[in-house]
Design an enzyme around this catalytic site. Structure first.
Site, PDB file in Angstrom:
ATOM      1  N   HIS A   1      -5.982  -6.808  -8.763  1.00  0.00           N
ATOM      2  CA  HIS A   1      -6.700  -6.349  -7.582  1.00  0.00           C
ATOM      3  C   HIS A   1      -7.170  -7.564  -6.781  1.00  0.00           C
ATOM      4  CE1 HIS A   1      -7.360  -2.040  -8.956  1.00  0.00           C
ATOM      5  NE2 HIS A   1      -6.812  -2.634 -10.001  1.00  0.00           N
TER       6      HIS A   1
ATOM      7  N   GLN B   1      -7.397   2.564  -9.301  1.00  0.00           N
ATOM      8  CA  GLN B   1      -6.338   2.570 -10.308  1.00  0.00           C
ATOM      9  C   GLN B   1      -6.488   3.718 -11.299  1.00  0.00           C
ATOM     10  OE1 GLN B   1      -5.342  -1.292 -11.905  1.00  0.00           O
ATOM     11  NE2 GLN B   1      -4.605  -0.414 -13.823  1.00  0.00           N
TER      12      GLN B   1
ATOM     13  N   CYS C   1      -6.688  -1.076  -2.425  1.00  0.00           N
ATOM     14  CA  CYS C   1      -8.001  -0.706  -2.954  1.00  0.00           C
ATOM     15  C   CYS C   1      -8.792   0.029  -1.880  1.00  0.00           C
ATOM     16  CB  CYS C   1      -8.746  -1.965  -3.396  1.00  0.00           C
ATOM     17  SG  CYS C   1     -10.512  -1.737  -3.647  1.00  0.00           S
ATOM     18  N   GLU C   2      -9.266   1.220  -2.186  1.00  0.00           N
ATOM     19  CA  GLU C   2      -9.958   2.013  -1.172  1.00  0.00           C
ATOM     20  C   GLU C   2     -11.346   1.473  -0.830  1.00  0.00           C
ATOM     21  OE1 GLU C   2     -12.131   5.637  -3.581  1.00  0.00           O
ATOM     22  OE2 GLU C   2     -10.091   5.950  -2.880  1.00  0.00           O
ATOM     23  N   HIS C   3     -11.869   0.561  -1.632  1.00  0.00           N
ATOM     24  CA  HIS C   3     -13.206   0.020  -1.364  1.00  0.00           C
ATOM     25  C   HIS C   3     -13.186  -1.152  -0.398  1.00  0.00           C
ATOM     26  CE1 HIS C   3     -13.904   1.726  -5.612  1.00  0.00           C
ATOM     27  NE2 HIS C   3     -14.331   2.592  -4.724  1.00  0.00           N
ATOM     28  N   HIS C   4     -12.085  -1.945  -0.406  1.00  0.00           N
ATOM     29  CA  HIS C   4     -12.021  -3.125   0.456  1.00  0.00           C
ATOM     30  C   HIS C   4     -10.751  -3.184   1.301  1.00  0.00           C
ATOM     31  CE1 HIS C   4     -14.702  -4.318  -2.919  1.00  0.00           C
ATOM     32  NE2 HIS C   4     -15.400  -4.867  -1.952  1.00  0.00           N
TER      33      HIS C   4
ATOM     34  N   CYS D   1      -9.047  -7.573  -4.329  1.00  0.00           N
ATOM     35  CA  CYS D   1     -10.469  -7.477  -3.995  1.00  0.00           C
ATOM     36  C   CYS D   1     -11.329  -8.177  -5.048  1.00  0.00           C
ATOM     37  CB  CYS D   1     -10.891  -6.009  -3.860  1.00  0.00           C
ATOM     38  SG  CYS D   1     -10.660  -5.024  -5.347  1.00  0.00           S
TER      39      CYS D   1
END
Length: 226
Positions: free
Chosen positions: A185, A157, A116-119, A187
């Site tokens: 996910h 995704q 996940c690019e956010h976490h 995250c």
């Protein structure tokens, strides 16, 4: 940056004089296509710097790295993420559709492993990738290779699903492409709301998008209703 050598069409050379109009037809010749070489650019990878940054990161979070079991953790962490972000190179091998096959080709349950690019936490699931052949058919293992190619990087995704579909549509020129991804996910499951469950995304192009029967067949075989 991803480097892909362009595919080149080579017409089979004609051997000998042309056949007499009254004689039997000569053998059918088919244009061959050089496989598309897909390579991930690793020039920007600096494992030594990544290890130093990992050590600073862990210490900033209060992790004591002086113990024997944690001493090599920054290096392991750097190598692990480098592996997660480095898809294996492959050749997009295609073959002429000499028999005019026009039914659905579907690879189900392709493993998806992304981040996940956010976490920067793992995303794990499966992909179902199908297409309706045009002039060429694809080596079946390459569907999984394309999924891996786009999954091995920080992702969301929704983007991953569309990238796989668009790339196959561009390089294979099929009559239709469908991609469904179902993933969990971490995250969401390990932090924040800590809710269990999977996320489902889909991209339908060509006949799968515009023809109701083709769409229904694809979604049915992937385990989804239309």
């Amino acid at each position: 940056m991803d480097l892909a050598a362009p595919a080149t069409d080579h017409a089979t050379p004609h051997a000998g004089p042309p056949a007499s109009p009254a004689g039997p037809p000569g053998p059918r010749t088919t244009a061959s296509v050089s496989p598309l070489r897909v390579v991930h650019d690793t020039d920007g990878v600096d494992l030594a710097e990544a290890e130093r940054a990992a050590a600073r990161f862990l210490r900033a979070l209060g992790v004591d790295l002086d113990g024997e079991s944690l001493g090599d953790t920054p290096g392991r962490m750097a190598r692990a993420y480098a592996e997660l972000f480095s898809p294996r190179p492959f050749d997009l091998t295609t073959f002429p559709n000499d028999e005019g096959y026009d039914e659905l080709v579907l690879a189900r349950g392709i493993p998806v492993r992304s981040v996940c690019e956010h976490h920067m936490l793992p995303v794990v699931g499966t992909a179902h990738v199908g297409y309706l052949p045009g002039d060429r058919i694809l080596g079946l293992s390459k569907l999984a290779r394309v999924v891996e190619h786009f999954a091995c990087r920080p992702q969301v995704q929704e983007r991953l699903t569309k990238q796989v579909a668009d790339w196959l549509d561009t390089h294979l020129a099929p009559k239709g492409v469908g991609v469904v991804i179902e993933a969990e996910h971490s995250c969401m499951t390990l932090r924040g709301v800590r809710a269990t469950g999977s996320t489902l995304t889909s991209t339908l192009l060509g006949s799968f998008r515009h023809d109701a029967r083709s769409r229904a067949e694809f979604l049915s075989l992937t385990g989804l209703s239309s």
